[in-house]
Design an enzyme around this catalytic site. Structure first.
Site, mmCIF file in Angstrom:
data_model
loop_
_atom_site.group_PDB
_atom_site.id
_atom_site.type_symbol
_atom_site.label_atom_id
_atom_site.label_comp_id
_atom_site.label_asym_id
_atom_site.label_seq_id
_atom_site.Cartn_x
_atom_site.Cartn_y
_atom_site.Cartn_z
ATOM 1 C CG ASN A 9 -25.801 -50.068 -55.413
ATOM 2 O OD1 ASN A 9 -26.746 -49.765 -56.143
ATOM 3 N ND2 ASN A 9 -25.693 -49.639 -54.168
ATOM 4 C CD1 TRP A 10 -24.138 -50.403 -62.095
ATOM 5 C CD2 TRP A 10 -25.738 -50.287 -63.660
ATOM 6 N NE1 TRP A 10 -23.751 -51.190 -63.153
ATOM 7 C CE2 TRP A 10 -24.716 -51.134 -64.126
ATOM 8 C CE3 TRP A 10 -26.860 -50.076 -64.474
ATOM 9 C CZ2 TRP A 10 -24.770 -51.760 -65.379
ATOM 10 C CZ3 TRP A 10 -26.917 -50.703 -65.714
ATOM 11 C CH2 TRP A 10 -25.876 -51.534 -66.160
ATOM 12 C CE LYS A 11 -23.771 -46.483 -54.324
ATOM 13 N NZ LYS A 11 -23.134 -45.815 -53.213
ATOM 14 C CG HIS A 97 -27.013 -49.463 -50.082
ATOM 15 N ND1 HIS A 97 -26.640 -48.175 -49.752
ATOM 16 C CD2 HIS A 97 -25.975 -49.990 -50.775
ATOM 17 C CE1 HIS A 97 -25.426 -47.947 -50.228
ATOM 18 N NE2 HIS A 97 -24.996 -49.028 -50.859
ATOM 19 C CD GLU A 99 -25.782 -44.895 -51.029
ATOM 20 O OE1 GLU A 99 -26.467 -45.270 -51.999
ATOM 21 O OE2 GLU A 99 -24.534 -44.830 -51.076
ATOM 22 C CD GLU A 169 -22.334 -52.039 -49.300
ATOM 23 O OE1 GLU A 169 -21.693 -52.094 -50.339
ATOM 24 O OE2 GLU A 169 -23.384 -51.390 -49.174
ATOM 25 N N GLY A 175 -18.223 -44.899 -51.028
ATOM 26 C CA GLY A 175 -18.135 -43.707 -51.866
ATOM 27 C C GLY A 175 -17.137 -42.675 -51.362
ATOM 28 C CB SER A 215 -13.778 -47.346 -51.557
ATOM 29 O OG SER A 215 -14.544 -46.196 -51.215
ATOM 30 N N GLY A 236 -20.072 -49.937 -55.781
ATOM 31 C CA GLY A 236 -20.804 -48.780 -56.286
ATOM 32 C C GLY A 236 -20.051 -48.116 -57.430
ATOM 33 N N GLY A 237 -19.303 -47.070 -57.108
ATOM 34 C CA GLY A 237 -18.641 -46.233 -58.107
ATOM 35 C C GLY A 237 -17.908 -47.002 -59.202
HETATM 36 C C1 PEP Z 1 -22.156 -49.283 -52.395
HETATM 37 O O1 PEP Z 1 -22.867 -48.404 -52.846
HETATM 38 O O2 PEP Z 1 -22.670 -50.306 -51.976
HETATM 39 C C2 PEP Z 1 -20.713 -49.071 -52.392
HETATM 40 C C3 PEP Z 1 -19.969 -49.936 -51.781
HETATM 41 O O3 PEP Z 1 -20.247 -47.952 -53.052
HETATM 42 P P1 PEP Z 1 -18.707 -47.628 -53.410
HETATM 43 O O4 PEP Z 1 -18.143 -48.886 -54.032
HETATM 44 O O5 PEP Z 1 -18.776 -46.498 -54.362
HETATM 45 O O6 PEP Z 1 -18.019 -47.297 -52.133
#
Ligand code: PEP
Length: 253
Positions: A9-11, A97, A99, A169, A175, A215, A236-237
């Protein structure tokens, strides 16, 4: 055997140039995927077409949009419809998601509409669920997640849910650098599968890929993905770093 998926997930990150470089670096990385495994890239809307060209011919690499409209077409300025995504050959859409739920007020009811519209267009939702920290601290995470599933998915038929993809999640782990322990992940994934099994039967429940998100990084992916009810991750990250994400893909079981 249900599908194992490492989804990025590049957001709202990366310029077009940086996105292309990231994908070039990933394509040059030593990645091994067995036939039931897939790497999915949740790319910002403006880059979907160009990243699709980059992954052309890579059978187990797929694209995901990070969102779609719950409306089919018309006067909805700024929205992107499932038909638009279909017309540029995007197979997956990340739906719900945390967010989107938090910053754009997406309710379980709206997410049910988004899931429906994906099915109508033949797109595959990656449906996200998960609890906030205060819910985890109150110990009510199981019923909270169960309710998210009930209100957004339980109108679907068993046929629609066969092979469906869910991402669990926990919001407190997104994050934050704070990962759920592999036991916490397994416990919730098993709960989700039990809830699905009670409604749709074990055959359907066992066909559903449940990804963990929060994470995930190269250093913890193998242990988390090694849990019996964890079928990969939504990342994500760490998905913005080619060496990290290629190692995460290679951690699929
Ligand atoms: C996400 O955005 O779905 C996510 C899990 O982010 P991260 O891996 O950065 O926690």
């Amino acid at each position: 055997m249900r599908k194992q998926i490492a989804a990025a997930n590049w957001k709202m990150n990366l310029s077009l140039e940086k996105a292309a470089t990231l994908m070039t670096d990933l394509l040059a990385s030593p990645i091994e995927l067995s036939p039931n495994q897939e790497a999915v890239f949740g790319v910002p809307f403006p880059y979907l077409t160009s990243i699709n060209q980059q992954i052309a011919g890579k059978k187990q690499f797929s694209l995901a949009a990070q969102n779609c409209s719950n409306k089919s077409s018309g006067a909805y300025t700024g929205e992107v419809s499932v038909e638009m995504l279909k017309s540029i050959h995007v197979p997956y859409v990340i739906i719900g998601h945390s967010e989107r739920r938090e910053y754009f007020n997406e309710s379980n009811a709206v997410l049910a509409e988004k899931v429906n519209i994906c099915f109508e267009a033949g797109l595959k939702p990656i449906f996200c669920c998960g609890e906030a920290l205060q819910i985890r601290e109150a110990g009510t995470q199981n019923s909270y997640v169960e309710n998210q599933l009930k209100e957004s998915l339980f109108h679907l038929t068993a046929g629609q849910l066969k092979g469906f993809v869910i991402a669990y999640e926990p919001i407190w782990a997104i994050g934050t650098g704070k990962t759920a322990t592999s036991e916490q992940a397994q416990e919730m994934h098993a709960h989700i599968r039990n809830v699905l099994s009670a409604k749709y039967g074990s055959e359907v429940a066992n066909s559903i890929s449940i990804l963990y998100g929060g994470s995930v990084k190269a250093a913890n992916a193998k242990e988390i993905f090694g849990q019996p009810d964890v079928d990969g991750g939504l990342v994500g990250g760490a998905s913005l770093i080619a060496a990290e994400f290629s190692a995460i893909i290679n951690s699929l079981k």
